[in-house]
Design a protein around this motif. Structure first.
Motif, PDB file in Angstrom:
ATOM      1  N   LEU A 118       0.889  -1.184   0.040  1.00 56.12           N
ATOM      2  CA  LEU A 118       0.057   0.149   0.160  1.00 56.12           C
ATOM      3  C   LEU A 118       0.914   1.359  -0.150  1.00 56.12           C
ATOM      4  O   LEU A 118       0.637   2.370  -0.620  1.00 56.12           O
ATOM      5  N   LEU A 119       1.867   1.344   0.657  1.00 59.84           N
ATOM      6  CA  LEU A 119       2.858   2.627   0.770  1.00 59.84           C
ATOM      7  C   LEU A 119       3.402   2.531  -0.202  1.00 59.84           C
ATOM      8  O   LEU A 119       3.685   3.886  -0.908  1.00 59.84           O
ATOM      9  N   VAL A 120       4.040   1.585  -1.151  1.00 63.36           N
ATOM     10  CA  VAL A 120       4.628   1.840  -2.278  1.00 63.36           C
ATOM     11  C   VAL A 120       3.847   2.170  -3.184  1.00 63.36           C
ATOM     12  O   VAL A 120       4.149   3.226  -4.334  1.00 63.36           O
ATOM     13  N   LEU A 121       2.604   1.870  -3.670  1.00 61.91           N
ATOM     14  CA  LEU A 121       1.473   2.207  -4.509  1.00 61.91           C
ATOM     15  C   LEU A 121       1.392   3.765  -4.184  1.00 61.91           C
ATOM     16  O   LEU A 121       0.819   4.558  -5.099  1.00 61.91           O
ATOM     17  N   LEU A 122       1.526   4.120  -2.830  1.00 62.37           N
ATOM     18  CA  LEU A 122       1.062   5.750  -2.545  1.00 62.37           C
ATOM     19  C   LEU A 122       2.054   6.824  -2.878  1.00 62.37           C
ATOM     20  O   LEU A 122       1.747   7.908  -2.921  1.00 62.37           O
ATOM     21  N   HIS A 123       3.324   6.304  -3.188  1.00 65.01           N
ATOM     22  CA  HIS A 123       4.561   7.222  -3.472  1.00 65.01           C
ATOM     23  C   HIS A 123       4.148   7.705  -4.945  1.00 65.01           C
ATOM     24  O   HIS A 123       3.602   7.138  -5.698  1.00 65.01           O
ATOM     25  N   LYS A 124       4.580   9.027  -4.987  1.00 68.61           N
ATOM     26  CA  LYS A 124       4.749   9.655  -6.249  1.00 68.61           C
ATOM     27  C   LYS A 124       5.375   9.071  -7.166  1.00 68.61           C
ATOM     28  O   LYS A 124       6.590   9.076  -7.014  1.00 68.61           O
TER      29      LYS A 124
END
Length: 76
Positions: free
Chosen positions: A18-24
């Motif tokens: 989830l956090l990797v997908l949220l990165h710009k």
């Protein structure tokens, strides 16, 4: 003990995705779909982006520790 570490590994794995997908993202992709519009208005070095980086690194360390702990516990 093994069950607790396994649960922590599963939760940290899902959180990491989830956090990797949220990165710009540098280009288009899934990051634009989830958080690209929100984070693009703040720029690359905003507080939100730095906190997301820190949380991703902390989650990665927890994931790595869980992998090492399970490897040490389950080795033959």
């Amino acid at each position: 003990m093994t069950i607790g570490i396994s649960i922590a590994l599963i939760l940290s794995s899902m959180l990491m995705v989830l956090l990797v997908l949220l990165h710009k993202g540098k280009g288009g992709g899934l990051s634009d779909m989830f958080g690209g519009g929100f984070s693009s208005s703040f720029g690359g070095s905003s507080v939100v982006e730095r906190n997301l980086d820190r949380l991703t690194v902390i989650t990665g360390v927890v994931w790595f520790v869980c992998i090492i702990a399970l490897g040490l516990i389950l080795r033959p």
